[in-house]
Structure formats: structure tokens, C-alpha cells
Write a protein that holds these residues in place. Structure first.
Motif, PDB file in Angstrom:
ATOM      1  N   GLU A 185      -1.114  11.249  -0.410  1.00 18.74           N
ATOM      2  CA  GLU A 185      -0.393   9.986  -0.559  1.00 18.74           C
ATOM      3  C   GLU A 185       0.212   9.814  -1.945  1.00 18.74           C
ATOM      4  N   LYS A 186      -0.150  10.698  -2.896  1.00 14.78           N
ATOM      5  CA  LYS A 186       0.472  10.677  -4.217  1.00 14.78           C
ATOM      6  C   LYS A 186       1.633  11.659  -4.302  1.00 14.78           C
ATOM      7  N   GLU A 231       4.445   4.543  -3.757  1.00 13.22           N
ATOM      8  CA  GLU A 231       3.313   4.216  -4.619  1.00 13.22           C
ATOM      9  C   GLU A 231       2.471   3.131  -3.940  1.00 13.22           C
ATOM     10  N   GLU A 232       1.344   2.796  -4.549  1.00 15.83           N
ATOM     11  CA  GLU A 232       0.465   1.786  -3.964  1.00 15.83           C
ATOM     12  C   GLU A 232       1.133   0.421  -3.862  1.00 15.83           C
ATOM     13  N   SER A 289       0.857  -1.178   0.000  1.00 18.98           N
ATOM     14  CA  SER A 289       0.000   0.000   0.000  1.00 18.98           C
ATOM     15  C   SER A 289       0.892   1.227   0.000  1.00 18.98           C
ATOM     16  N   ASN A 290       0.274   2.408  -0.032  1.00 13.81           N
ATOM     17  CA  ASN A 290       1.038   3.639   0.120  1.00 13.81           C
ATOM     18  C   ASN A 290       1.634   3.662   1.520  1.00 13.81           C
ATOM     19  N   LYS A 343      -7.397  -2.217  -1.818  1.00 14.61           N
ATOM     20  CA  LYS A 343      -7.787  -1.140  -2.720  1.00 14.61           C
ATOM     21  C   LYS A 343      -8.664  -0.089  -2.045  1.00 14.61           C
ATOM     22  N   GLY A 357      -7.903   1.777   0.439  1.00 17.55           N
ATOM     23  CA  GLY A 357      -7.116   2.907   0.926  1.00 17.55           C
ATOM     24  C   GLY A 357      -7.046   3.022   2.436  1.00 17.55           C
TER      25      GLY A 357
END
Length: 652
Positions: free
Chosen positions: A455-456, A95-96, A60-61, A197, A199
Motif C-alpha cells: 500500500e506504500k 497515501e493514507e 485511507s490508502n 489507523k 489499516g
């Protein structure tokens, strides 16, 4: 007297006459003065940073921070405790898929970094050397594709009997494998189960940062009130603890909360919450692992539970009931390494039901509960050693989703991370272009950088804070900075915090929009010790951090000004260029080389990651007029080696 005047006049005439001869040396041209090519830089720019959290059970992030010294200490229980006396150099999200690639700026003295993450589902600490401008770091390799570990002997939860004088939990939901550390056979795989997915992992890290105490607005007792008949599914997100805990749930009619856990009729939910991802020692933790992250269970309602009967069991909880949860520390008897022994400690979501290590009730909340979109997250504190409330984390979803509403809400669209950290200290010699004493303390300014991002790693706002220090310079010097940014600034906030004040107060600074110049003060001595802060908000988020270039200045009557920048930095368009190539200055304007001189002293420099403590000798008034190399023994070799040696000279 007349003869003396005549003789002087004749000599002057001869000199004037000889200066017209083309074959006579005229002195150095403006662009041909010798200067020291060493830039006096303490920064290594564009260091390639590759961080990989790819071997964990969940990708995950991941929020992480980069440090130049060890950011944690180890408790007696083997857990990491975040130090509060160290500051990071950089922070971002992966990244994720758990990977990050980017370029960062670091102090030139740095050869090793520490990567710390407060995310409960990621490895807490990683270390890496800087090799040829590159940092490559990966979390510990997974030894198995599944974390659940078979054992030769059977194990069970202490809570299934009262052998140790504890309350007894009901294992009514189904069986679990005693030879696989409690692996349950009643998993739920429907639409109410959480997935990576959704988040939730990144959300938890943003809302509850394990390096800090849990926010008070989420910390507390909060049993879920069911306001309409509903189904409820709980998903285990993960943990990061040395303990092998048992997790149970209970329910009661509104207004009829049980007096203690013996009256709560607790139902076993997860007999063992150790998922093998205790990052302090994965090898030990995996031997006790009995659950995988994202394991889900549908809760059952037993209307006749008080009489010990399963009759009438249903997945629908009736309106008007509350659902509570309780965590039993080290409840599973296959413990991690040396972290053994039965614990009486309980963390419950109901007021008065938590127990301390002596088995006594106490009212200090040990859970954090909040809503994130359609999900309700609950984080448990499994012992008394810290306040991060992230030892065991679950999430809950109901059908219908609005059946449980009395939970503090977070807005997913507003969840952003804010950071602020020390960049370093500027030191200026204010006699430029003339030769100074090079004590480098005429104007000394600390620079802090901050931003707010998601988070991006999209940056929505940035802050630039400059603090001045007491000095004995007699000149009147202003302080300004030029902002180099790729963003479109929507709004700007100016604030000041004077020495001795607790908070910043909004104010105004002069601004030159053509070059993004912020003039913070015309005389730093007016408010010595003050902090000047500029915060810019962008119309659209930017992807790279902006750069602030601080300089000192003096305004002149014709609208131009005297400016002093660090070596090689380009002055603003308002600079009075008549100062260049005067005195000690050896700038080569045609080549855009500014503020350089011959010799081993600059007119100014920026000392990356320098602290007030590092520069205590420079700021000591007793050292006024002492050249910088007389205060720091490693300085001379740093210069003569062109920065290859003694890179940390100012930190010794």
C-alpha cells in the motif's frame, strides 16, 4: 576481349586517381547523413498524475487503476459492474490521506482517462482529461460534514414487525432516531472499536477486490465460535450499495444452530447501513443516510432471550457459543431514489439461514469472513447481482482477542497487490541497415508488465513477458531485452508458455549481468506464439517501475552481434558497430543517435497499448511486403505532422 579489359583497367585507374584529389566530393561523412528527426514514439512519458479521494467520510490508502476507456457498465439497479474485457494502464495506492502524486507513462493518443477503484469506501469511478501533461482528479465534494440526514417524516426498519411476513428482530440494544434515518444512541467508544489507523480499509481492498469475484477461501458460512468468555464489539466500516439495509446479530450454543431466522432471535445491530457514500449517486444516497463509518456497538448477551426476557443481560458471551450476523436488504424504509420496495433477501453467516428474493432458504454463501491481525472482518453480499462481497462491511474485535480463532487468517505483513497489464507491441523490420519493405512484421512482440507492491507502492518484484507472433520472415532473429532498474536483484525466475499451453513452465535464458541483458531466444521461429517471462525479486523494494527495452539480434562468430532496436535506443556493448551508417542507416554515433534513417519509415517501433486486434492487418500474411502506410491510412499524416495528428492511427 583484351581491348575491353584494358579500357576497364584505365577507367578504374582514373577513378582511383581522382579519388585522391582533396578538392573532389567524397560523399557524406558518417555523422552527416540526413535522417528524419521524428522519433516515431507512441508514448507520452512523465505524465503528472494527481488523484485525490479526500471528500469521503474515511481517508485511507485507496487502491485505484487508470484506464483508457470506460471500465464499468451500469446494472439495472444503478450499480457499477466492472468490465472484464478492458485492461488498466497503471495501478497504485494513495497515501493514507487519500492522495496520490506521481508520474506515469501513457499512450500518446490518450486525452482522457478513467480512474476506477474497487475500494468499497471510495468513489468507484472518476474521469479526467489530460491537460498539458497533467491529470488532476478529485472525488465528489462532500455536501455535509456528517452523513446522517434528518428527515421530515419518521422512518423505521421493516424488521421491527411482521407486517410484511418477515421475521421480527429485537431492538434491545437501545433506541435509534426515526427522524435521522436510524441514527443509533447506543454507540460504543472504547478500545475495542476500530479506527482508520488500524489499516482495515486498505486490507479489505487487498484481500477482496470488488472488480473480481470474492476469493473462495474467505467466502462461506462462518459464525464466530467463542472459545472463552469474551466481550465483543462490532464496528461498521462502510458500504457502497443502493440499498438501505438492516444488520442484526444472533447467537446460539455450539451444535444448536437455529433452523431458520424466526428461531434465531435476531437482535437489531444497525437499523440502517446506508452511510450516504454510494458512489454512483451521492446526492440520492445522502438523503437516506443514517450511520457514519467507524460507528461501533458492543454486543449484548441475553441468557433468557428465548423467553423474551432481558433479565441477566451481560456484555460477556459465554464460552461454547457462536455469534452470527444477518443482513436484510432494503430493511430500512427510507429508500435511495427509485430503489424501493420490501425485499425478502437475507445474507446470513449461518448455513441455511440466508434467503433468496422469494424468502426461500438457500445454501449459497453470501458473506466473506477473515481475520486480519486482531480483527475479524465480515463482508456481505446484499443481493444477487454480483459476487464482490463488499456491499456492507463490518469488523469485530473480542476481549480477549484470542477468544475467537476459527476464522481464515490473513497475514498483514504478506498482504501485497499483484498487477499485470499490456504495455504494447514491438514491431521490427529485420533487413536493417539495408532498405526493407517496411511492412513492420518481421518480428512482432507483445509486451506485458507486472509487479507486486504494497500500500506504500513499494515494489518487491517485477515481471516482463514477451509474446511472439507468427510471421513469414525468412531471417533467423533472436529476441532479447535490456532491463533498466534501480533495484538490487536478489533472485530471478525464467519461464515459458508455448502456444496452446495453459501454464508457464520454468526454464533458463541466457543472461548478461553487466548490462542486465536477457536473451530469451536465438530464433523466435523455433517457438512461434510462445511467451517468454522473466520475474525479478528485489533485495529491498523499489519505488519506481523498471523499464524493459526489447530488441532483436543475431549472434556472430567473433562474439559480437547484429542488433535491431527502436529509434534512438542505445545498442548494447556487444553490438557490431560496423553496421551503422551502412545502407539506409543514418546513425550519428558521436551524438548517441542510433537506428534512424531518412524517410517516413522507421526500422522498428513500439506501439503503446496496441493489441493483437489492432495489428490484425499487419499480422495478416496476405499483407506481406505491403508498407505500413498502405495498411493504416492515418500513418502518413502521423509522421508528417511529427506525431501531432492521428496519434491513434494503429488502433483504427
Amino acid at each position: 576481349m583484351w581491348k575491353k579489359l584494358l579500357r576497364t583497367t584505365l577507367i578504374a585507374a582514373l577513378v582511383l586517381s581522382s579519388c585522391t584529389d582533396n578538392d573532389v566530393y567524397k560523399g557524406p561523412k558518417e555523422d552527416e547523413k540526413e535522417f528524419n528527426n521524428f522519433p516515431f514514439s507512441t508514448v507520452q512519458k512523465d505524465v503528472n498524475l494527481n488523484v485525490n479521494y479526500v471528500n469521503g467520510t474515511v481517508q485511507s490508502n485507496v487502491y485505484f487503476e487508470v484506464y483508457d476507456e470506460m471500465p464499468v457498465t451500469e446494472s439495472e439497479y444503478g450499480t457499477y459492474i466492472k468490465r472484464q474485457d478492458v485492461d488498466y494502464l497503471f495501478a497504485a495506492y494513495t497515501e493514507e490521506d487519500g492522495t496520490y502524486k506521481g508520474k506515469i507513462e501513457l499512450p500518446s493518443y490518450l486525452t482522457k482517462v478513467y480512474i476506477y477503484s474497487p475500494a468499497f469506501f471510495a468513489q468507484t469511478l472518476m474521469e479526467a482529461n489530460i491537460v498539458n501533461g497533467n491529470i488532476e482528479v478529485t472525488d465528489n465534494a462532500a455536501t455535509e460534514t456528517r452523513t446522517i440526514t434528518p428527515t421530515k417524516e419518521s422512518h423505521d426498519s421493516y424488521l421491527v414487525s411482521n407486517k410484511n411476513g418477515n421475521e421480527v428482530w429485537k431492538a434491545w440494544l437501545g433506541d435509534y432516531d426515526l427522524y435521522k434515518n436510524g441514527d443509533i444512541n447506543y454507540k460504543y467508544n472504547g478500545i475495542l472499536a476500530a479506527t482508520k489507523k488500524d489499516g482495515l480499509y486498505a486490507a479489505h481492498t487487498r484481500i477482496i477486490n470488488t472488480q473480481q469475484t470474492c476469493p473462495q477461501e474467505y467466502r462461506g458460512y462462518s459464525d464466530m465460535y467463542v472459545n472463552k468468555d469474551a466481550e465483543v464489539v462490532v464496528t461498521f466500516l462502510g458500504q457502497n450499495t443502493c440499498w438501505t439495509c438492516s444488520l442484526g446479530y444472533y447467537y446460539y450454543k455450539e451444535g444448536e444452530q437455529p433452523a431458520d431466522l424466526n428461531e434465531a432471535h435476531v437482535i437489531m445491530l444497525f437499523p440502517n447501513t446506508q452511510d450516504g457514500n454510494w458512489s454512483n449517486n451521492l446526492n440520492l444516497a445522502k438523503k437516506s443516510a443514517g450511520i457514519d463509518p467507524l460507528t461501533a456497538v458492543q454486543l449484548m448477551y441475553y441468557p433468557n432471550i428465548a423467553s423474551g426476557s432481558k433479565e441477566g443481560a451481560t456484555t460477556a458471551f459465554p464460552k461454547g457459543y457462536r455469534i452470527g450476523f444477518v443482513l436484510a436488504t432494503n430493511g430500512w424504509n427510507n429508500h435511495v431514489g427509485g430503489f424501493t420496495g420490501y425485499k425478502k433477501y437475507r445474507a446470513a453467516t449461518s448455513s441455511g439461514l440466508s434467503l433468496n428474493d422469494k424468502g426461500e432458504n438457500f445454501n449459497g454463501p453470501r458473506t466473506a469472513v477473515y481475520r486480519y491481525g486482531d480483527w475479524i472482518l465480515t463482508s456481505f453480499e446484499d443481493y444477487m447481482t454480483d459476487e464482490n462481497f463488499s456491499d456492507v462491511v463490518i469488523t469485530l474485535k473480542s476481549n480477549p482477542v484470542d477468544a475467537i480463532t476459527d476464522i481464515p487468517v490473513t497475514n498483514p505483513d504478506d498482504d501485497k497487490t499483484s498487477i499485470d497489464f499490456l504495455k504494447g507491441i514491438y514491431a521490427f523490420e529485420d533487413l536493417w541497415p539495408n532498405q526493407g519493405d517496411y511492412d513492420m512484421n518481421d518480428v512482432v512482440v507483445r509486451y506485458n508488465y507486472g509487479n507486486t507492491f504494497n500500500e506504500k507502492n513499494q515494489i518487491y518484484s517485477e515481471s516482463f513477458t514477451f509474446k511472439t507472433f507468427q510471421n513469414v520472415a525468412t531471417n533467423k532473429n533472436g529476441l532479447a531485452f535490456r532491463l533498466l532498474t534501480k533495484g538490487n536483484i536478489k533472485s530471478t525466475t525464467y519461464s515459458i508458455r508455448k502456444e496452446g499451453e495453459k501454464d508457464f513452465t520454468e526454464t533458463t535464458f541466457a543472461y548478461e549481468p553487466q548490462e542486465n541483458i536477457y536473451l530469451l531466444t536465438e530464433n523466435v521461429k523455433d517457438d512461434m506464439g510462445a511467451e517468454y517471462k522473466v520475474t525479478v525479486n528485489y533485495s529491498d523494494p523499489i519505488s519506481t517501475q523498471s523499464e524493459a527495452q526489447a530488441f532483436i539480434f543475431k549472434n556472430e562468430a567473433d562474439g559480437l552481434r547484429w542488433e535491431m532496436h527502436i529509434p534512438l535506443e542505445v545498442p548494447t556493448s556487444k553490438m557490431n558497430r560496423g553496421y551503422f551508417n551502412q545502407g539506409d542507416d543514418a546513425s550519428q554515433i558521436s551524438q548517441s543517435i542510433y537506428y534512424v534513417r531518412k524517410g517516413n519509415y522507421p526500422f522498428a517501433f513500439f506501439l503503446s497499448r496496441a493489441t493483437e486486434s489492432d495489428l490484425s492487418k499487419l499480422l495478416d500474411s496476405a499483407n506481406e511486403r505491403k508498407a505500413i502506410n498502405l495498411l493504416y491510412s492515418g500513418y502518413d499524416e502521423w509522421v508528417t505532422s511529427n506525431g501531432e495528428k492521428n496519434k491513434d492511427w494503429y488502433k483504427k
